[in-house]
Design a protein around this motif. Structure first.
Motif: not given
Length: 723
Positions: A1-18
């Motif tokens: 069965m395929t599980r559905r995952a929702l992902v959110y981070g306090d992350v700005d994906l315009n900037l390259i960092d860890g």
């Protein structure tokens, strides 16, 4: 069965960092683990260099709240806005797991009942020491842990810190290290190193910040040139921190990037391009200020450089020593140290080769494939598939008892099965319960499991319906309580004992039919306990639970006293409540007398005073066992005694005295006839260098016999009603 995952981070994906790299890696690892992944972006997309590679992946959906009109304006979402958006997206199509990075958003979702039990919280923005944990913050972390199904921890150090400070984290904290994804072809590119006479190419990628020593790095090429070592430093990134403690820092950092001798500033780039630039270098820099040495996080950059074949200059810390070895040649503390180790690389190619190989080997365990496998295993644990073919509707199961601490993970497993619907009848005491609720549950259930053979078992046996199954788990103390003798065994379908010895005693004491009594051992969560040992663990004996007196801590004192006569490195660590913390123990004169004599003995003996440490009782057993090399069991009697098995799971060697039935649970190689024999065996194992081999054998035995997954499967067989 395929599980559905929702992902959110306090992350700005315009900037390259860890943190941006984390978001990319988490999405890819979840996808490769078999999930359908939805990533929700915090900020409007101003550059697609980090987002575009994810949108191109099958099984990945990228939600852009600003572009979709879910949030107004063009500023990055606040916590409150992110909470509303995630709630709206999840309500439209619910997800099985909700992976969030950031304490504030995790706290917001933890207070929302809609996300209860589905959160997989990844916390890095927590204090790195006890000094930073005030009451409100500790309360917030406790709420997050309670609401979370899983707490993902970047390092073992962070996991242990959370377990030892946040009780609710115990049993939920799971190691999920940084993930290194190397674009195809760069490994080979990175293996081609500098030719003699060419400039030493240094590289740094990431954010530019005070504690990261990035301003100091820009001085290194000029200083190396003064030592006749031509060098150039390639710096990749566009995120320059505004430092509150140094308002002029950002300006100085930018000027250094633009004008410092030997520095090539590439600006911001997509991760793949940043890694390609790094692959063309000779040495990576990840040297930070000393106040970062106590960090509980591991730099992703160190691992990326290693995966590219680059040796890395970095601080000497216990974490880095464990990763690369105490003799790793490129540890540096000061700017002068950095210059000296880089000068030495040109003079000694063997040092370069050794450092590069150490970094490469270390990085191999942090690949995307390993991350996906870790997630796949964890998802299978959290969402087990039924082993037994069930009926058309789920089997209704009631678990009833006053104390469910030995049944918690079994209860969680049964409740996770789609083939079962589980409810709990939590009794207030041995004979104290809400009878109206118990009647409702008795009428509802297909199967009743009574944890402990006490008044709960008597009550449910009197209220059993025709066709209903009743299972009773009997431990130890019930046998002498009189309750089993009052139980109508004809109303019971199965009595479960935790060891063969106590199953035999139960049949002998009660006369119950042999077929009614079966053995399912206690469970051991090997995945939670199997962790790297700390230095000198082989000299550390562990004793878990020192009360009542039949646990015989006095015999463990005999063992440690004998060992310390030979080598004062041996220590005994006792993790237990103290006897006066149990009112029912401390009121007994014979118990008081036993412990008064025991503590007086410790006080009078210089060897014991310096060789015995009492640690507080708590659920942080996984963290505590990291320092323990041998776990003792010196009791007069036990039904099972979980402590040695937990020790074996942790990579410690068990050492037991021959209490009745010990040989039916544990291999006789671990059982000794006296404290002196136990001390001799421990010393022989350490002195002969056999500790690693012995503990590996113990770990293999406990996995084979008592691993949580095996015991859960056995209980599913017992509880499930088939078609």
């Amino acid at each position: 069965m395929t599980r559905r995952a929702l992902v959110y981070g306090d992350v700005d994906l315009n900037l390259i960092d860890g943190s941006a790299i984390w978001a990319q890696s988490m999405v890819r690892a979840l996808r490769d683990a078999g999930c359908a992944v939805t990533l929700v972006l915090k900020a409007p997309v101003r550059t697609g260099r980090l987002v575009d590679p994810l949108t191109a992946l099958d099984g990945v959906t990228v939600r852009r709240p600003h572009a979709e009109g879910l949030v107004a304006g063009d500023a990055a979402m606040t916590v409150a806005q992110a909470h509303r958006v995630l709630g709206r997206i999840d309500a439209a199509e619910p997800h099985d797991l909700v992976v969030v990075r950031g304490r504030h958003i995790a706290a917001a979702l933890a207070g929302d009942g809609a996300f209860q039990g589905r959160l997989w919280s990844y916390l890095t923005d927590v204090p790195q020491s006890l000094a930073g944990l005030d009451g409100p913050l500790l309360g917030e972390l406790s709420r997050i842990a309670r609401a979370s199904r899983v707490l993902l921890c970047q390092t073992e150090e962070l996991r242990c810190f959370l377990e030892q400070t946040v009780t609710e984290a115990c049993g939920k904290a799971v190691l999920f290290p940084p993930v290194v994804v190397v674009p195809a072809g760069l490994e080979a590119h990175g293996s081609a190193r500098r030719e003699p006479g060419s400039p030493l190419r240094l590289v740094y990628t990431g954010k530019f910040a005070l504690r990261w020593n990035t301003l100091e790095m820009t001085r290194v090429p000029r200083r190396l040139a003064g030592h006749k070592v031509p060098a150039e430093l390639h710096m990749v990134g566009d995120k320059i921190h505004d430092e509150r403690s140094d308002p002029e820092y950002a300006g100085r950092m930018r000027r250094a990037l633009e004008t410092a001798s030997g520095v090539v500033w590439h600006g911001g780039h997509p991760r793949e391009r940043a890694m390609a630039i790094a692959a063309g270098a000779d040495v990576g820099l990840s040297w930070r200020r000393p106040e970062m040495d106590a960090s509980l996080e591991l730099s992703t950059k160190v691992l990326e450089f290693g995966a590219l074949g680059l040796p890395v200059v970095l601080n000497r810390t216990p974490m880095h020593e464990a990763l690369l070895g105490a003799d790793y040649p490129l540890f540096a503390r000061t700017e002068n140290d950095v210059v000296e180790v880089l000068r030495g690389l040109g003079e000694n190619p063997d040092v370069y080769a050794l450092a590069a190989e150490r970094c490469r080997i270390a990085a191999a365990d942090f690949s995307l494939e390993r991350a996906a496998e870790r997630l796949r295993v964890q998802i299978e644990r959290e969402f087990p598939q039924p082993r037994v073919e069930a009926r058309a509707r789920p089997t209704r199961v009631v678990v009833a008892g006053h104390d469910l601490k030995f049944f918690t993970r079994l209860l969680q497993h049964l409740d996770s099965l789609p083939s079962m619907e589980v409810r709990v009848d939590k009794w207030r005491g041995l004979a104290d319960h809400d009878e109206e609720r118990s009647r409702e549950l008795a009428a509802w259930a297909d199967v009743v499991v009574c944890e402990w053979c006490g008044p709960n078992a008597l009550w449910y046996s009197r209220h059993k319906r025709p066709g209903q199954r009743l299972i009773v788990r009997l431990h130890r103390f019930e046998l002498t309580s009189g309750w089993p003798q009052k139980l109508d065994i004809d109303q019971v379908d199965q009595v479960v004992c935790v060891s063969p010895h106590y199953a035999d005693l139960t049949r002998a004491e009660t006369g119950w039919p042999e077929g009614k009594v079966t053995v399912v051992p206690n469970w051991v969560d090997v995945a939670q306990l199997d962790r790297p040992k700390l230095a000198d663990a082989r000299f550390h004996l562990g004793f878990i639970g020192a009360a009542p007196s039949r646990k015989r801590l006095d015999l463990a004192l005999d063992v440690i006293e004998e060992l310390r006569r030979r080598d004062d490195r041996y220590m005994l660590f006792v993790k237990s409540k103290l006897p006066w913390e149990y009112w029912w123990i401390w009121k007994r004169p014979e118990e008081r007398a036993h412990y008064e004599a025991l503590f007086e003995r410790i006080a009078r003996s210089e060897s014991l005073r310096h060789g015995v440490v009492f640690d507080p009782y708590g659920r942080d057993i996984g963290a505590w066992l990291r320092r323990i090399g041998f776990v003792l069991s010196t009791s007069d009697d036990e039904s099972f005694h979980l402590a040695p098995a937990e020790g074996m799971a942790s990579g410690a060697v068990p050492a037991l005295l021959n209490w009745p039935g010990a040989g039916t649970i544990y291999d006789r190689r671990w059982i000794h006839e006296s404290p002196a024999a136990m001390a001799n065996a421990i010393e022989a194992i350490v002195a002969s260098g056999r500790w690693d081999a012995e503990r590996a054998a113990g770990n293999a035995q406990v996995r084979d016999a008592y691993a949580l997954e095996k015991v859960c499967d056995a209980w599913e067989e017992i509880v499930q009603i088939r078609k």
